[in-house]
Design a protein around this motif. Structure first.
Motif, mmCIF file in Angstrom:
data_model
loop_
_atom_site.group_PDB
_atom_site.id
_atom_site.type_symbol
_atom_site.label_atom_id
_atom_site.label_comp_id
_atom_site.label_asym_id
_atom_site.label_seq_id
_atom_site.Cartn_x
_atom_site.Cartn_y
_atom_site.Cartn_z
ATOM 1 N N VAL A 23 33.051 -8.468 -21.998
ATOM 2 C CA VAL A 23 34.072 -8.513 -23.054
ATOM 3 C C VAL A 23 33.542 -9.259 -24.272
ATOM 4 O O VAL A 23 33.758 -8.838 -25.428
ATOM 5 C CB VAL A 23 35.359 -9.174 -22.519
ATOM 6 N N HIS A 27 33.096 -7.588 -27.813
ATOM 7 C CA HIS A 27 33.795 -8.199 -28.955
ATOM 8 C C HIS A 27 32.852 -8.321 -30.152
ATOM 9 O O HIS A 27 33.220 -7.985 -31.291
ATOM 10 C CB HIS A 27 34.320 -9.571 -28.539
ATOM 11 N N GLY A 31 33.153 -5.952 -33.383
ATOM 12 C CA GLY A 31 33.399 -6.725 -34.596
ATOM 13 C C GLY A 31 32.469 -6.330 -35.733
ATOM 14 O O GLY A 31 32.911 -6.116 -36.876
ATOM 15 N N LEU A 149 41.186 -8.097 -26.413
ATOM 16 C CA LEU A 149 40.185 -9.085 -26.817
ATOM 17 C C LEU A 149 39.004 -8.426 -27.519
ATOM 18 O O LEU A 149 38.450 -8.979 -28.486
ATOM 19 C CB LEU A 149 39.699 -9.859 -25.592
ATOM 20 N N VAL A 150 38.617 -7.258 -27.050
ATOM 21 C CA VAL A 150 37.492 -6.546 -27.677
ATOM 22 C C VAL A 150 37.859 -6.088 -29.087
ATOM 23 O O VAL A 150 37.109 -6.299 -30.049
ATOM 24 C CB VAL A 150 37.072 -5.352 -26.803
ATOM 25 N N GLY A 153 37.829 -8.192 -32.286
ATOM 26 C CA GLY A 153 36.581 -8.461 -32.988
ATOM 27 C C GLY A 153 36.596 -7.993 -34.429
ATOM 28 O O GLY A 153 35.956 -8.600 -35.294
#
Length: 484
Positions: A23, A27, A31, A149-150, A153
């Protein structure tokens, strides 16, 4: 009975462990993929001055990069299925980092189109698709949390890289800034190294494992053909809901990215200091980061979930209205207010854009639908920002840029809202017709069954009478002989 290969597919992810390191890597990779095309807008004015280009020509750099990032999605998916996520992300990081570094030596705008736009865009595509794919292999029950959560980013990296890029531009110029950013993007290779392949349990018997290599080449070719067929399922154009969604999303994409690319330059044209103008992207990224999960929670409520298509269309219309009000902003405070509203509407829309597609198509047809949508959306991505820049070149005023983008996006939101009403109405009408036809068929089948049962009863009643007549006929000759 020995286990079959299907048993291996029943393997459940661990929902943790090394998956959280994956993860973190995803991320970072996602991002950079989403933030770099936006951050490049900080260098537009200096690139334009040094290379003698127009606003439309400079805006085409980010447009080509975004178009390549989305257009190479099917190629990236095939490579991930063939080689796995780790080598694809590392390759993408190398491509994008090297392309940014060699772009610092550019002496023409065409050079930047090739290096940053095409090569860098393809590298970002490899990073994006491979990172999203591997999450589904490591997580099942916690997949929404991991994906959230990813995807966070994107706003996180925009918030960080915007002031960093302005600092680099002030101290090293646009050439030195691209060189440093290229080195920073090489961290995607480290992120890719974290994406360790998932080891499946060896549930096949030894004899089956010995026979498997003989057919591996054939099976891999068949799987690649099936993947391509899945990604290019043109039968989706027969689906009314898919066509409505595609038209509305294309209108949104046509005007979505130009305001981001020209936000800082617009602020500078209003007399805002360069660092303060760069911080507008940071503010937008921070608001976007907060709005996306909140929109997901609201969309999952009992009130909104059945009406998520309407919610999506209202989010798009809200985004368009924000751009239409932008020309009224003159002071820094008013531009900040616009940026906050822009970030809110942008985060709402992108939190729903793929969820609405899955709601329409279902999980089985979603891969085909998203493949076609991303490929077709390359066209408005490639056309939108240069067209907006051309308006600035012709008029010398940024307000026409925001008016054009706002009008197109608002048109897309209104179109989606009205056509969704029509689609739901037609869907109910067609469902009623199908139910009526099904009821008629059921009644006809019942009538046929009743007729068949009646016929069988009549035949059962006729057979004893026929037997009785035959019996009487057999007895008559015997009586005649007795009388003689």
């Amino acid at each position: 009975m020995s286990p079959t290969p299907a048993d291996r597919s029943a393997f459940k992810p661990l929902d943790g462990g090394w998956g959280w390191m994956v993860v973190i890597g995803a991320h970072v990779s996602v991002g950079f993929a989403y933030s770099i095309p936006k951050i490049l807008s900080i260098f537009f004015r200096d690139i334009q001055a040094h290379l003698g280009s127009s606003f439309s020509q400079v805006a085409l750099i980010s447009s080509i990069m975004l178009a390549a990032m989305y257009g190479c999605g099917p190629i990236s998916s095939v490579l991930v299925n063939r080689f796995g996520s780790r080598p694809v992300v590392i390759t993408g990081g190398l491509m994008c980092g090297i392309s940014m570094a060699i772009s610092s030596f550019a002496d023409s705008i065409i050079y930047l189109y090739l290096c940053i736009g095409i090569i860098g865009g393809c590298g970002l595509s490899f990073n994006l698709n491979a990172s999203l794919t591997i999450i589904s292999k490591y997580f099942l029950a916690k997949r929404p949390l991991a994906n959230g959560l990813v995807m966070a980013g994107s706003p996180v990296f925009v918030s960080i890289l915007a002031p960093v890029s302005q600092y680099l531009l002030t101290n090293f110029g646009w050439r030195g800034s691209l060189l440093v950013l290229g080195g920073m993007i090489l961290n995607c290779c480290v992120a890719g190294a974290l994406m360790r392949p998932v080891v499946m349990p060896r549930s096949l018997p030894q004899t089956a494992l010995e026979k498997q290599p003989n057919n591996s080449n054939t099976q891999s070719k068949i799987s690649r053909i099936k993947t391509l067929m899945t990604l290019l399922d043109f039968s989706l154009f027969k689906d009314r809901g898919f066509v409505i969604y595609l038209i509305g999303s294309m209108l949104f994409i046509l005007g979505a990215y130009a305001p981001i690319m020209f936000l800082s330059t617009y602020a500078i044209s209003q007399g805002i200091e360069e660092y303060s103008a760069a911080y507008l992207l940071t503010i937008m990224g921070f608001v976007d980061m907060l709005v996306r999960p909140g929109t997901g929670l609201v969309a999952n409520t009992k009130l909104i979930r059945p009406r998520i298509q309407y919610f999506f269309s209202l989010a798009i219309a809200f985004n368009g209205l924000c751009h239409l009000l932008c020309p009224l902003t003159k002071s820094y405070i008013s531009i900040v207010v616009y940026t906050v509203l822009f970030g809110t509407s942008f985060g709402m829309t992108f939190a729903l854009i793929f969820e609405c597609l899955m709601d329409l198509m279902g999980s089985q047809r979603f891969p085909s639908a998203v493949g076609l949508v991303t490929m077709i959306e390359c066209i408005p991505m490639l056309v939108g920002p240069p067209t907006a820049g051309l308006l600035v070149d012709i008029s010398g005023d940024y307000k026409y840029l925001f008016l054009m983008c706002g009008s197109v996006i608002l048109m897309g939101g209104v179109f989606l809202f009205i056509m969704n009403i029509y689609s739901y109405h037609m869907g109910r009408k067609e469902k009623t017709a199908r139910d009526k036809e099904q009821n008629q068929n059921t009644v006809e089948n019942q009538d046929l069954m009743e007729m068949k049962q009646t016929t069988e009863v009549e035949m059962e009643q006729t057979e004893p009478e026929a037997e009785e007549i035959e019996t009487r006929g057999d007895q008559c000759p015997e009586n005649a002989v007795t009388l003689m």
